[in-house]
Scaffold this motif. Sequence first.
Motif, short mmCIF file in Angstrom:
data_model
loop_
_atom_site.label_atom_id
_atom_site.label_comp_id
_atom_site.label_asym_id
_atom_site.label_seq_id
_atom_site.Cartn_x
_atom_site.Cartn_y
_atom_site.Cartn_z
N GLU A 530 0.83 -1.20 0.00
CA GLU A 530 0.00 0.00 0.00
C GLU A 530 0.87 1.26 0.00
O GLU A 530 2.07 1.21 0.23
CB GLU A 530 -0.93 0.00 1.21
N ASN A 531 0.24 2.38 -0.28
CA ASN A 531 0.88 3.70 -0.25
C ASN A 531 2.10 3.77 -1.17
O ASN A 531 3.17 4.25 -0.79
CB ASN A 531 1.30 4.06 1.18
N LEU A 532 1.93 3.28 -2.38
CA LEU A 532 3.00 3.34 -3.37
C LEU A 532 3.00 4.68 -4.06
O LEU A 532 1.98 5.37 -4.12
CB LEU A 532 2.83 2.21 -4.38
N GLY A 533 4.14 5.05 -4.61
CA GLY A 533 4.26 6.36 -5.25
C GLY A 533 4.56 6.32 -6.72
O GLY A 533 4.09 7.17 -7.48
N TYR A 534 5.35 5.30 -7.15
CA TYR A 534 5.81 5.29 -8.54
C TYR A 534 5.86 3.86 -9.08
O TYR A 534 5.92 2.88 -8.33
CB TYR A 534 7.20 5.92 -8.65
N PHE A 535 5.88 3.79 -10.41
CA PHE A 535 5.99 2.51 -11.11
C PHE A 535 6.90 2.69 -12.31
O PHE A 535 6.93 3.75 -12.93
CB PHE A 535 4.61 2.04 -11.59
N LYS A 536 7.68 1.66 -12.61
CA LYS A 536 8.48 1.66 -13.83
C LYS A 536 8.70 0.23 -14.29
O LYS A 536 8.45 -0.72 -13.54
CB LYS A 536 9.82 2.37 -13.60
#
Length: 556
Positions: A530-536
């Motif tokens: 939970e509470n993730l900020g970014y993805f790549k």
Amino acid sequence: MTNKLPKLFLLFLGAIFLLNLLQAHLTELIFDEAYYWYYSQNMDWGYFDHPPMVALLVKLSSYLFDGELGVRFMGCILSTGIYIVLWFMIDYPKKKDYIAHFFVLVFSMGLMHAYGFLTLPDTPLLFFTALFLLVYKQFLQKPSYFLSILLGVVMAALMYSKYHAVLVIIFVLLSNLKLILNKYAWVGVIVALLCYVPHFMWLYENDFVPIKYHLYERPNQAYNFSKFTLGYFVNLIAILGLTFPWIYWALIKTKASDKFTKALLFLSYGVIIFFFISSFNRRIQTQWIIIISIPLAILAFNFLIQNQTAKKWLFRIGIVNIVVLLFLRIGLVHEPLFPVTYETHGNKNWVGSLYSQVGETPVVFENSYRLAPMYSFYSGSTSFSLNNMFYRKNQYSIDSSEDKVQHKKVVYVSKYMKKGDVSFFSNDSTIYYGRYIENFESFRKIKSIIGDSEEIDLKEKTDLQLKIYNPYKEDIPIEKLKFNGIFLNKHKQVMEQNPIETTPLLPDIKNLKTNDTTIFIFNLPKPKTENLGYFKVGVSENGLLYGLNGENIKLK
């Protein structure tokens, strides 16, 4: 200029210069110096982390000397120049009576010792900050086109040293806003911009990679008062040492009696306040605030020669501080005298240990832009840092060093291996293992681009478009690659990773064509965190850990 310097001044200066030369020769490189030495092996108008001035200093030093002195000699020259420039900025008519006080004041500053013999970006930053202030002082007294041009060249040299040199220029400007209407000042700005054009062009050609990294991609931590803000105040003390109460007292008591003193005050307070505010967002490194040492040295000297109490105590405590610093400097060479194992200890030993096992076989270090150049410097052999998703990009990510190990037998070294064909202990007693790879092949410059959006909505389950750009000179078989969805928190730290299945948009695609983009479709994996900020999206080649191929896309 030297004939205007008193003999006693020259004696002190010569003694410090010889001490720094001896220290530079006897002390093993620190990791950052090895990294900047690596810069200098391929001269350019810019590098991943910094502008090119530090590489130029190392290159010039290498023409004159070998070994450590071939990295540090020009740094010793510039650090000596700082004392001369500071001396010429002091107007006190009887300053010749206080030469010993001047040297005790400046030589007692902790990082002034370090940058006396180490060659780092802060070395030219300090010198050109001092020179900029000296030229600016002359400019205030009698502006001319000659001083305008000189001011512009020095401003460019400042910016070629380190990016946050812009703070020096901005705070001096804020101290005298009438410069905006001064034609001579504008000439200086134009000259500075013209001198900086080659670096601007390099930034454009390299997709502004240093700016993106420092402003947007640099990993951070959750705010911690002790580490961030309290740690910042500790750094303000550390850069000066035991004399800090009297130097900051001088700063507080000094009034802006003229435009130059006002510039010194604006620069000192401006940098202190700027990084204090920044400390609520990130951890402030000690060297980031080192530039205040220059204006503080002038302000403190002018104050102490008029204040008997400050003069007496600063001189006494300054000598104590110098004795402690000289003891530590001996410890940099002779490890038993240093309170902890430091970067200058044991590098020749671990390099020699590894080299004795692998010979001329190139060494690929996993996630270490520190060990790779250190190994090359002391062994004279080829090395490379292969960076993956648990690390960060660096100069090895953008230069041609990958080509030197492609399709060659290499030793792949990692501290995360449990066993290997070779092993060694680094200078901090960490054990590293290495295994031979007969035909090494990596594609770390492959770029992964997710769609055209700047954000991804985790609640949506639509297919996403993945563009894979191949910058290499040959086609890359897709079967050699695997793709991974990497989730990061708001501080850009890896929290979760999941393999993703990709389907080429066009059927029967077998290869990534050279200098071309291939489009895939994939489903965004559902994260457990939970509470993730970014993805790549990271790309793995030939079973290696996933690389730093994509930019961080914000999640909502």
